[in-house]
Design an enzyme around this catalytic site. Sequence first.
Site, mmCIF file in Angstrom:
data_model
loop_
_atom_site.group_PDB
_atom_site.id
_atom_site.type_symbol
_atom_site.label_atom_id
_atom_site.label_comp_id
_atom_site.label_asym_id
_atom_site.label_seq_id
_atom_site.Cartn_x
_atom_site.Cartn_y
_atom_site.Cartn_z
ATOM 1 N N ARG A 1 -0.806 -3.816 4.695
ATOM 2 C CA ARG A 1 0.204 -3.363 3.734
ATOM 3 C C ARG A 1 1.260 -4.429 3.467
ATOM 4 N NH1 ARG A 1 1.187 3.064 5.267
ATOM 5 N NH2 ARG A 1 -0.687 3.820 4.237
ATOM 6 N N ARG B 1 5.778 -2.006 0.056
ATOM 7 C CA ARG B 1 6.960 -1.177 0.243
ATOM 8 C C ARG B 1 8.114 -1.770 1.026
ATOM 9 N NH1 ARG B 1 4.004 3.226 4.160
ATOM 10 N NH2 ARG B 1 3.309 1.769 5.771
ATOM 11 N N ASP C 1 -4.913 1.319 -3.138
ATOM 12 C CA ASP C 1 -4.733 2.460 -2.238
ATOM 13 C C ASP C 1 -6.103 3.011 -1.888
ATOM 14 O OD1 ASP C 1 -4.144 5.617 -1.770
ATOM 15 O OD2 ASP C 1 -2.376 4.419 -1.309
#
Length: 356
Positions: free
Chosen positions: A31, A35, A80
């Site tokens: 990831r 974010r 995703d």
Amino acid sequence: MGQDFPPLLNDNLLKVATGKKPSRIPIWIMRQAGRYLPEFREMRKTHDFFEILNTPELASEITLQPIRRYDLDAAIIFSDILVIPTALDMDVKMEPGVGPVIKFPFTDPQDAIAKLTPPINFQDKMKGTLEAITLTRNKLEGKVPLLGFAGAPWTLLSYMIEGGGSRTQMKAKSWLYKYPEESTTILSLLANHIKLYLAAQVAAGAQMVQLFESHAEILGPELFTKFSFPFLKSIVEGLPESLKELGLPPVPVVVFAKGAHYALDQLNQIPCNVIGLDWTIKPELARQALPEKVLQGNLDPVALFGDRASIEANVNAMISKFGTQNYICNLGHGIYPETPTDGVQAFIEAVHSIPI
């Protein structure tokens, strides 16, 4: 056949994944695109999550953000694992503070089988992600390799039954007990879709792929043996043939089964190049159980909240146990949104300071 892309300048990750010696320990972060980066959060103020996924220029930009900021050894496409449910026309939303929500989850096994049986036209349904892979591969200009990924069958099915995240996966696990034959059929159908999707990513430009069995820890040994292991194995075994049909050679494959510390012997039977490990597994035990595999992991993501000295000490301790050979450095799961960027920088620098 494959496309013409810029020559690869940093091949450390691919060298390790294929059993060769790199010039330094390669590192990438699960990831890493997204974010925790302020530049990503700025983009999210004006763009919906799935809008970004389906817009190649935006997905490519986010994939490149950590590569511009850090001296990493790989990029991973911003996407995703729930793109396959979206390709099946399931209504998937990313709710702020909640995570993924599927509005109409599976409620009946026969309906699920009917939904999953027709083939998926990946070039149409996954057009945004596949075009983002090609665009990003070119924009990287060979700086680092580009990774693709997909969710594994059990993890996808659990979301498609639960309708979102769950601590217990009670609804999904109940299918495994109540409908074992139907669940096996569903997981087999999902495995075939996933295999073809990974092949499409490689055709688009991905140079290595990772299979995420993120919900393995909820299963335990018996359920993992019946409802995860066979399908992980079938995807990895079948991918080279799917690539051959596209005129492409095999690529390295990583299998990451979070929480499957009870199944190292089975993971060893999967013909993948790399096994990803979460932070609950002792490196020494993993080396003993997986002697022929390249290992990846397994720093606790929360360790990046420590100061520089703490991060360096944890990295040094971890790598001293794994050794510097046949090893790819990573976290033991995806990086948390609140992670300080200075901690990420300290992590990368600590790894690269260790001589081969």
